[in-house]
Design an enzyme around this catalytic site. Structure first.
Site, mmCIF file in Angstrom:
data_model
loop_
_atom_site.group_PDB
_atom_site.id
_atom_site.type_symbol
_atom_site.label_atom_id
_atom_site.label_comp_id
_atom_site.label_asym_id
_atom_site.label_seq_id
_atom_site.Cartn_x
_atom_site.Cartn_y
_atom_site.Cartn_z
ATOM 1 C CD GLU A 330 -2.737 -1.318 -0.025
ATOM 2 O OE1 GLU A 330 -2.975 -0.327 -0.732
ATOM 3 O OE2 GLU A 330 -3.093 -2.469 -0.356
ATOM 4 C CG HIS A 333 -0.881 0.982 -4.521
ATOM 5 N ND1 HIS A 333 -0.759 0.763 -5.858
ATOM 6 C CD2 HIS A 333 -1.368 -0.167 -3.996
ATOM 7 C CE1 HIS A 333 -1.151 -0.483 -6.133
ATOM 8 N NE2 HIS A 333 -1.521 -1.065 -5.013
#
Ligand code: ATP
Length: 491
Positions: A330, A333
């Site tokens: 995550e 990203h």
């Protein structure tokens, strides 16, 4: 009460008449009593006021831990019930339904009960399964009866609004024509639609239907169309902070040692729903009692965590290594997103949401009707950030990137179909498969190279932020940006 008194009075009168007593003083007394009753009644408003906190004994939002976003969204919707005059004055169509969507045990029923307490409404709760019978027509009749008993209850309780909570609404409101005995299912759903369409007319009573489901994809689209369930509120598994709050709520009536580190227990309960946490508090108290202790200690709570996991057959306890991978993914990203569009990340979290183990929430973008090549390439880059980050930090990739890749390929195809690729204007359907495949690989490959170059200079920063996400379970976009600017200074 009044009926009981009237009954008793009538019985006394008949007995006295039977014995031929002098009734005059009694009649005067009864008349006085009635006048007094009338005065007392005049002080109570005909309908209870709305928009106030729950009267004593009713359920309130404060008794629900976490779920801040869901509470906020639901409270906004409840303005329709608490401010009927303003809504009518502005000519706004009344809100008829709110759909609560989320995994089992996350507090959907509690939210509906709190909504009734908050708005001073009557509350009726039913489950979708109660409507389905083998015989066609029975369910539809039950739906009709449900709405009329809702009206009767509100009248009896002298309320001007009622909340009708339908749990497992997907059983009653599943897509039509799918069941073998579909006539019964379809008729029941049709009746619900008819009843909802009839709401909000000239009647003084405002009925708000709150549905709950953990299978939103199974719902018939007719239910979710504007004018029926207008609002969909997501009720997710609680995050670290939410779990700590829920634990506090369920332990507050139990004797707990002061030293118990609730945050630590909350950290151990990743993936637990509110119902699991309630069960955990209960089990810990039982364990303390069995151990002959007067207060619940940390060890009781820790033992109860395992008991709930094993007893309630939670899928499995999340593996710390897996969580670390999700955090790294995550963060990848998020970092690419911030590099391409500073200020775009709103939150990074590893609390599961739907099927995703973690996610990066972006600030809502404005609606685009056309996309430039640059815009689409940036989207691909952000999607690849997760896998590249895993590769750089952990030395390998995982299936966690599957949906990212699918999405990236879809965008690449869009680029080709729109004539924005090196192939120029082509018909994607007539393009030989191998050529299409090569061009997709080229498009995605270029972006992957760019993302790898970007992130390979930030491995330490990714690790640092991922550690923070792992510890807190979520960090805000602002916090992320503070870290990024500090990281830049250090470089
Ligand atoms: P289902 O989808 O299975 O019907 P639900 O989402 O409606 O579940 P509830 O019935 O509201 O879940 O919650 C079950 C129990 O779990 C509650 O009675 C309460 O003890 C506990 N609970 C769930 N969520 C919370 C929460 N957010 N705060 C406090 N307690 C909670």
């Amino acid at each position: 009460m009044l009926e009981l008194l009237a009954g008793l009075g009538a019985a006394a009168l008949i007995i006295l008449l039977y014995y031929q007593s002098n009734l005059f003083p009694l009649v005067i007394l009864a008349a006085l009593f009635l006048v007094l009753l009338r005065f007392a009644g005049a002080k109570t408003p005909r309908f209870s006021p709305v928009g106030q906190s729950a009267p004593a004994g009713e359920f309130s939002f404060n008794q629900i831990g976490g779920q801040e976003v869901a509470k906020k969204e639901l409270l906004e919707a409840l303005d329709f019930v608490t401010k009927p005059q303003q809504i009518r004055h502005m000519g706004i169509r009344p809100l008829k339904g709110v759909m609560l969507v989320g995994p089992p045990g996350t507090g959907k029923t509690l939210l509906a009960r709190a909504a009734a307490g908050y708005t001073g409404s009557s509350f009726i709760s039913v489950a979708g399964s109660e409507f389905i019978e083998m015989y066609a027509g029975v369910g539809a009749q039950r739906v009709r009866q449900l709405f009329s008993s809702c009206r009767r209850k509100a009248m009896k309780e002298r309320r001007n609004s009622a909340i009708l909570f339908i749990d497992e609404i997907d059983i009653l409101g599943g897509k039509r024509g799918r069941h073998s005995s579909h006539l019964e299912y379809d008729q029941t759903l049709n009746q619900l639609l008819v009843e909802m369409d009839g709401l909000g007319g000239k009647e003084d009573l405002h009925i708000l239907v709150i549905g709950a489901t953990n299978r939103p994809e199974a719902l018939d689209p007719a239910l979710l169309r504007p004018g029926r369930f207008d609002r969909v509120v997501q009720v997710d598994l609680p995050d670290l902070e939410g779990r700590e709050q829920i634990l506090k709520l369920h332990l507050h009536n139990k004797p707990v040692c002061k030293e118990v580190p609730l945050q630590k227990i909350a950290r151990e309960t990743f993936g637990f729903s509110g119902a699991h946490l309630e069960s955990l508090a209960n089990e810990a108290a039982i364990l303390a009692l069995r151990g002959g202790k007067k207060k619940i200690e940390e060890k009781h709570l820790m033992e109860a965590v395992d008991k709930v996991i094993l007893g309630e057959k939670l899928e499995r306890k999340p593996d710390p290594e897996e969580l670390w991978r999700v955090a790294v993914h995550e963060c990848g990203h998020a970092l690419v997103s911030e590099a391409l569009k500073p200020g775009s990340v709103s939150q990074v979290t590893i609390t599961p949401r739907g099927k995703a183990l973690g996610y990066v929430r972006h600030h809502p973008e404005r609606d685009y009707y056309i996309y430039t090549l640059e815009h689409l390439e940036k989207k691909i880059a952000v999607l690849l950030g997760g896998a590249v980050s895993e590769n750089l930090v952990l030395g390998s990739r995982s299936t966690g990137s599957l949906s990212d890749f699918n999405e990236a390929v879809k965008i690449a195809k869009k680029i080709i179909a729109a004539g924005l690729s090196s192939l120029g204007v082509v018909s994607i359907d007539d393009l030989p498969g191998a050529r299409l495949h090569r061009t997709i690989q080229q498009l995605v490959g270029h972006r992957e190279k760019w993302v790898t170059e970007l992130l390979s200079t930030k491995i330490e920063l990714i690790e640092e932020i991922a550690r923070l996400v792992l510890e807190k379970e979520k960090i805000s976009g602002e916090k992320l940006r503070r870290y990024l600017s500090a990281g830049d200074r250090a470089c």
